[in-house]
Design a protein around this motif. Structure first.
Motif, PDB file in Angstrom:
ATOM      1  N   ASN A 102      10.535  -4.008 -13.855  1.00 22.03           N
ATOM      2  CA  ASN A 102      10.592  -2.288 -14.588  1.00 22.03           C
ATOM      3  C   ASN A 102      11.636  -1.793 -12.814  1.00 22.03           C
ATOM      4  N   PHE A 103      12.424  -1.821 -12.183  1.00 21.92           N
ATOM      5  CA  PHE A 103      12.886  -2.009 -10.639  1.00 21.92           C
ATOM      6  C   PHE A 103      13.092  -1.524 -10.225  1.00 21.92           C
ATOM      7  N   HIS A 104      13.392  -0.409 -11.228  1.00 21.44           N
ATOM      8  CA  HIS A 104      13.602   1.031 -10.974  1.00 21.44           C
ATOM      9  C   HIS A 104      12.562   1.802 -10.848  1.00 21.44           C
ATOM     10  N   THR A 105      11.436   1.627 -10.692  1.00 19.32           N
ATOM     11  CA  THR A 105      10.437   1.943 -10.591  1.00 19.32           C
ATOM     12  C   THR A 105       9.523   1.926  -9.378  1.00 19.32           C
ATOM     13  N   ALA A 106       9.796   0.488  -9.073  1.00 24.55           N
ATOM     14  CA  ALA A 106       9.109  -1.194  -8.546  1.00 24.55           C
ATOM     15  C   ALA A 106       9.391  -0.307  -7.097  1.00 24.55           C
ATOM     16  N   ARG A 107      10.649  -0.269  -7.100  1.00 28.46           N
ATOM     17  CA  ARG A 107      11.723   0.703  -5.916  1.00 28.46           C
ATOM     18  C   ARG A 107      11.437   1.453  -5.747  1.00 28.46           C
ATOM     19  N   GLU A 108      11.232   2.780  -6.495  1.00 27.10           N
ATOM     20  CA  GLU A 108      10.519   4.014  -6.078  1.00 27.10           C
ATOM     21  C   GLU A 108       8.582   4.112  -5.466  1.00 27.10           C
ATOM     22  N   ILE A 109       8.312   2.957  -5.846  1.00 28.42           N
ATOM     23  CA  ILE A 109       6.504   2.517  -5.386  1.00 28.42           C
ATOM     24  C   ILE A 109       7.022   1.964  -4.221  1.00 28.42           C
ATOM     25  N   ALA A 110       7.678   0.770  -3.625  1.00 29.49           N
ATOM     26  CA  ALA A 110       8.491   0.035  -2.614  1.00 29.49           C
ATOM     27  C   ALA A 110       8.569   0.839  -1.352  1.00 29.49           C
ATOM     28  N   GLU A 111       9.079   2.102  -2.028  1.00 29.17           N
ATOM     29  CA  GLU A 111       9.599   2.896  -0.723  1.00 29.17           C
ATOM     30  C   GLU A 111       8.727   4.128  -0.317  1.00 29.17           C
ATOM     31  N   GLN A 112       7.782   4.767  -1.421  1.00 28.17           N
ATOM     32  CA  GLN A 112       6.562   5.142  -0.788  1.00 28.17           C
ATOM     33  C   GLN A 112       5.620   4.453   0.060  1.00 28.17           C
ATOM     34  N   LEU A 113       5.452   2.545  -0.389  1.00 30.02           N
ATOM     35  CA  LEU A 113       4.811   1.519   0.680  1.00 30.02           C
ATOM     36  C   LEU A 113       5.446   2.142   1.834  1.00 30.02           C
ATOM     37  N   LEU A 114       6.867   1.828   2.541  1.00 27.61           N
ATOM     38  CA  LEU A 114       7.130   1.929   3.509  1.00 27.61           C
ATOM     39  C   LEU A 114       6.852   3.317   4.491  1.00 27.61           C
ATOM     40  N   HIS A 115       7.159   3.804   3.824  1.00 28.84           N
ATOM     41  CA  HIS A 115       7.295   5.265   4.319  1.00 28.84           C
ATOM     42  C   HIS A 115       5.352   5.753   4.928  1.00 28.84           C
ATOM     43  N   LEU A 116       4.446   5.743   3.969  1.00 28.72           N
ATOM     44  CA  LEU A 116       3.288   5.280   4.451  1.00 28.72           C
ATOM     45  C   LEU A 116       2.647   4.630   5.395  1.00 28.72           C
ATOM     46  N   ALA A 117       3.409   3.241   5.334  1.00 36.59           N
ATOM     47  CA  ALA A 117       2.952   2.222   6.489  1.00 36.59           C
ATOM     48  C   ALA A 117       3.433   3.229   7.519  1.00 36.59           C
ATOM     49  N   GLN A 118       4.969   3.795   7.733  1.00 36.13           N
ATOM     50  CA  GLN A 118       6.027   4.289   8.832  1.00 36.13           C
ATOM     51  C   GLN A 118       4.928   5.055   9.290  1.00 36.13           C
ATOM     52  N   GLN A 119       3.821   6.086   8.111  1.00 35.17           N
ATOM     53  CA  GLN A 119       3.082   7.283   8.851  1.00 35.17           C
ATOM     54  C   GLN A 119       1.731   6.900   9.300  1.00 35.17           C
ATOM     55  N   LEU A 120       1.407   5.942   8.485  1.00 39.82           N
ATOM     56  CA  LEU A 120       0.201   4.797   9.297  1.00 39.82           C
ATOM     57  C   LEU A 120       0.540   4.118  11.361  1.00 39.82           C
ATOM     58  N   GLN A 121       1.857   3.909  11.098  1.00 44.03           N
ATOM     59  CA  GLN A 121       2.245   2.687  11.750  1.00 44.03           C
ATOM     60  C   GLN A 121       1.145   1.580  12.500  1.00 44.03           C
ATOM     61  N   ASP A 122       0.731   1.305  10.508  1.00 44.35           N
ATOM     62  CA  ASP A 122      -0.414  -0.634  10.848  1.00 44.35           C
ATOM     63  C   ASP A 122       0.859  -1.625  10.077  1.00 44.35           C
ATOM     64  N   PRO A 123       0.603  -1.975  11.861  1.00 44.87           N
ATOM     65  CA  PRO A 123       1.639  -3.544  11.621  1.00 44.87           C
ATOM     66  C   PRO A 123       1.387  -4.045  10.181  1.00 44.87           C
ATOM     67  N   LEU A 125       0.552  -2.956   7.405  1.00 46.74           N
ATOM     68  CA  LEU A 125       1.196  -2.767   6.172  1.00 46.74           C
ATOM     69  C   LEU A 125       2.369  -2.541   6.511  1.00 46.74           C
ATOM     70  N   LEU A 126       3.393  -2.371   7.349  1.00 48.92           N
ATOM     71  CA  LEU A 126       4.988  -2.735   7.182  1.00 48.92           C
ATOM     72  C   LEU A 126       5.121  -4.140   6.853  1.00 48.92           C
ATOM     73  N   VAL A 127       4.867  -4.740   7.146  1.00 48.85           N
ATOM     74  CA  VAL A 127       4.937  -6.038   6.449  1.00 48.85           C
ATOM     75  C   VAL A 127       4.928  -6.351   5.330  1.00 48.85           C
ATOM     76  N   MET A 128       3.230  -5.311   4.465  1.00 46.91           N
ATOM     77  CA  MET A 128       3.767  -5.662   3.268  1.00 46.91           C
ATOM     78  C   MET A 128       4.697  -4.298   2.752  1.00 46.91           C
ATOM     79  N   SER A 129       5.224  -3.500   2.573  1.00 50.42           N
ATOM     80  CA  SER A 129       6.153  -3.257   2.239  1.00 50.42           C
ATOM     81  C   SER A 129       7.888  -3.286   2.541  1.00 50.42           C
ATOM     82  N   HIS A 130       7.787  -3.937   3.848  1.00 50.88           N
ATOM     83  CA  HIS A 130       9.228  -4.995   4.279  1.00 50.88           C
ATOM     84  C   HIS A 130       9.258  -5.709   2.985  1.00 50.88           C
TER      85      HIS A 130
END
Length: 173
Positions: A102-123, A125-130
């Motif tokens: 279900n790549f559409h939903t997975a991608r939406e969540i992955a984009e949420q992960l990147l946004h959250l990691a960028q907000q927190l500036q946690d290396p 979380l950035l590794v995992m989101s990328h």
């Protein structure tokens, strides 16, 4: 309950996944006997977040139990409010949907992960989101963008700091 959570997490770190599931499930059963309070929601969140990787390891990433555990954990995140557990909970849902194709939903969540990691500036979380975006973009045939995210994740990855991510996310990026 806290001791069952600790025992479950210790078992998880020793790859004793069945044992971890047993301890964490007992903790969730005990939790149901307590009145609904913010502390109960927080404890339930901790237990669900720890249970997710163990169930993934035993039953597979695409198990309906994985979705159920992480959806309940996301619900508890909403009750608790701003919490560091949100990222691993979203990661668990991302993994479930990605493996289920279900790549559409997975991608939406992955984009949420990147946004959250960028907000927190946690290396970490950035590794995992990328990594997550790289995986789903690769699976969707966006090879150039997948490589960009993989490169960013590799650049941020530090083995001494990030190898323990496997115990939280079920994999070492």
């Amino acid at each position: 309950m806290r001791y069952l959570q600790q025992a479950g997490e210790l078992a998880l770190h020793r790859c004793a996944n069945q044992e971890a599931i047993g301890h964490l499930t007992k903790g969730l059963v005990l939790l149901q006997s307590l009145p609904e309070t913010p502390d109960r929601a927080q404890q339930g969140l901790f237990l669900h977040a720890a249970l997710g990787p163990a169930v993934m390891a035993v039953k597979g990433y695409a198990s309906p139990d994985v979705e159920r555990i992480y959806e309940r954990a996301r619900e508890l995140c909403r009750k608790v409010g701003e919490t560091p557990q949100l990222f691993p909970v979203l990661w668990g849902l991302f993994a479930f949907y990605a493996v289920r194709a279900n790549f559409h939903t997975a991608r939406e969540i992955a984009e949420q992960l990147l946004h959250l990691a960028q907000q927190l500036q946690d290396p970490a979380l950035l590794v995992m989101s990328h990594e997550g975006l790289s995986q789903v973009m690769y699976l969707q045939g966006e090879l150039g963008r997948a490589r960009e995210h993989a490169t960013q994740g590799v650049r941020l990855y530090d083995i001494s700091t990030h190898r323990s991510l496997a115990f939280v996310y079920g994999e070492d990026p």
